[in-house]
Design a protein around this motif. Structure first.
Motif, PDB file in Angstrom:
ATOM      1  N   UNK A 189       0.810  -1.226   0.000  1.00 10.53           N
ATOM      2  CA  UNK A 189       0.000   0.000   0.000  1.00 10.53           C
ATOM      3  C   UNK A 189       0.838   1.269   0.000  1.00 10.53           C
ATOM      4  N   UNK A 190       2.101   1.190   0.330  1.00  8.26           N
ATOM      5  CA  UNK A 190       2.940   2.391   0.253  1.00  8.26           C
ATOM      6  C   UNK A 190       3.733   2.432  -1.047  1.00  8.26           C
ATOM      7  N   UNK A 191       3.478   1.483  -1.926  1.00 10.68           N
ATOM      8  CA  UNK A 191       4.132   1.477  -3.231  1.00 10.68           C
ATOM      9  C   UNK A 191       3.321   2.318  -4.211  1.00 10.68           C
ATOM     10  N   UNK A 192       3.941   3.350  -4.798  1.00 14.47           N
ATOM     11  CA  UNK A 192       3.192   4.177  -5.753  1.00 14.47           C
ATOM     12  C   UNK A 192       2.668   3.360  -6.934  1.00 14.47           C
ATOM     13  N   UNK A 193       3.437   2.400  -7.405  1.00 15.29           N
ATOM     14  CA  UNK A 193       3.009   1.600  -8.560  1.00 15.29           C
ATOM     15  C   UNK A 193       1.807   0.728  -8.211  1.00 15.29           C
ATOM     16  N   UNK A 194       1.773   0.196  -7.006  1.00 22.21           N
ATOM     17  CA  UNK A 194       0.660  -0.656  -6.595  1.00 22.21           C
ATOM     18  C   UNK A 194      -0.633   0.153  -6.553  1.00 22.21           C
ATOM     19  N   UNK A 195      -0.596   1.298  -5.923  1.00 26.38           N
ATOM     20  CA  UNK A 195      -1.802   2.124  -5.826  1.00 26.38           C
ATOM     21  C   UNK A 195      -2.224   2.680  -7.184  1.00 26.38           C
ATOM     22  N   UNK A 196      -1.281   2.871  -8.084  1.00 28.07           N
ATOM     23  CA  UNK A 196      -1.596   3.420  -9.400  1.00 28.07           C
ATOM     24  C   UNK A 196      -2.236   2.396 -10.326  1.00 28.07           C
ATOM     25  N   UNK A 197      -2.244   1.114  -9.945  1.00 25.61           N
ATOM     26  CA  UNK A 197      -2.831   0.057 -10.758  1.00 25.61           C
ATOM     27  C   UNK A 197      -4.348   0.243 -10.811  1.00 25.61           C
ATOM     28  N   UNK A 198      -4.835   0.783 -11.904  1.00 27.11           N
ATOM     29  CA  UNK A 198      -6.258   1.122 -12.006  1.00 27.11           C
ATOM     30  C   UNK A 198      -7.169  -0.100 -12.038  1.00 27.11           C
ATOM     31  N   UNK A 199      -6.625  -1.292 -12.262  1.00 29.06           N
ATOM     32  CA  UNK A 199      -7.438  -2.513 -12.221  1.00 29.06           C
ATOM     33  C   UNK A 199      -7.932  -2.795 -10.803  1.00 29.06           C
ATOM     34  N   UNK A 200      -7.267  -2.225  -9.817  1.00 31.67           N
ATOM     35  CA  UNK A 200      -7.659  -2.414  -8.417  1.00 31.67           C
ATOM     36  C   UNK A 200      -8.652  -1.362  -7.941  1.00 31.67           C
ATOM     37  N   UNK A 201      -8.828  -0.298  -8.697  1.00 29.96           N
ATOM     38  CA  UNK A 201      -9.659   0.831  -8.268  1.00 29.96           C
ATOM     39  C   UNK A 201     -11.149   0.528  -8.401  1.00 29.96           C
ATOM     40  N   UNK A 202     -11.895   0.957  -7.394  1.00 28.08           N
ATOM     41  CA  UNK A 202     -13.349   0.882  -7.411  1.00 28.08           C
ATOM     42  C   UNK A 202     -13.880   2.286  -7.138  1.00 28.08           C
ATOM     43  N   UNK A 203     -15.046   2.600  -7.690  1.00 23.62           N
ATOM     44  CA  UNK A 203     -15.627   3.924  -7.409  1.00 23.62           C
ATOM     45  C   UNK A 203     -15.823   4.106  -5.899  1.00 23.62           C
ATOM     46  N   UNK A 204     -15.680   5.329  -5.455  1.00 23.81           N
ATOM     47  CA  UNK A 204     -15.799   5.614  -4.023  1.00 23.81           C
ATOM     48  C   UNK A 204     -17.057   6.406  -3.716  1.00 23.81           C
ATOM     49  N   UNK A 205     -17.768   5.959  -2.676  1.00 28.01           N
ATOM     50  CA  UNK A 205     -18.862   6.757  -2.143  1.00 28.01           C
ATOM     51  C   UNK A 205     -18.447   7.385  -0.813  1.00 28.01           C
ATOM     52  N   UNK A 206     -17.178   7.237  -0.487  1.00 27.47           N
ATOM     53  CA  UNK A 206     -16.600   7.787   0.738  1.00 27.47           C
ATOM     54  C   UNK A 206     -16.108   9.203   0.440  1.00 27.47           C
ATOM     55  N   UNK A 207     -16.596  10.201   1.147  1.00 26.87           N
ATOM     56  CA  UNK A 207     -16.176  11.579   0.856  1.00 26.87           C
ATOM     57  C   UNK A 207     -14.707  11.861   1.183  1.00 26.87           C
ATOM     58  N   UNK A 208     -14.034  10.914   1.840  1.00 30.07           N
ATOM     59  CA  UNK A 208     -12.647  11.126   2.238  1.00 30.07           C
ATOM     60  C   UNK A 208     -11.637  10.563   1.252  1.00 30.07           C
TER      61      UNK A 208
END
Length: 108
Positions: free
Chosen positions: A79-98
């Motif tokens: 989770x502290x790897x920029x490349x890991x977080x940048x992987x858009x295949x892992x992204x889900x839409x957020x309903x969290x305002x934060x």
């Protein structure tokens, strides 16, 4: 002298809070400009947490969902790897305002 008195076992929420605090402490380090920065954490269920990380490169806040009981150095390193977080295949839409996107690592 009377019988020894043992403190009560911490309940689930107290144990989860203690574990969450230990996880947050593991992120406390010297800031590196290219590395995502932990900006918050919250318990979201009995064994669930959401870590909030801010990416300096993408101007985006990630909400990373994980199981507290399965959190280990590999997950924390991911989770502290920029490349890991940048992987858009892992992204889900957020309903969290934060956070802008959710990364669900509860199966990690």
């Amino acid at each position: 002298m009377g019988p020894a008195v043992n403190p009560p076992e911490p309940d689930g929420e107290q144990a989860a809070t203690g574990r969450l605090l230990a996880i947050v402490r593991s992120f406390v380090t010297t800031h590196v400009p290219w590395k995502p920065l932990l900006i918050g954490a919250v318990l979201t269920g009995d064994d669930r947490m959401r870590l909030y990380l801010r990416s300096p490169e993408r101007d985006r806040t990630y909400g990373v969902d994980a199981l507290i009981s399965h959190t280990a150095p590999g997950l924390l390193g991911a989770v502290v790897s920029p490349a890991f977080l940048a992987n858009e295949h892992l992204h889900q839409p957020s309903d969290d305002p934060h956070c802008d996107v959710i990364v669900d690592l509860t199966d990690y």
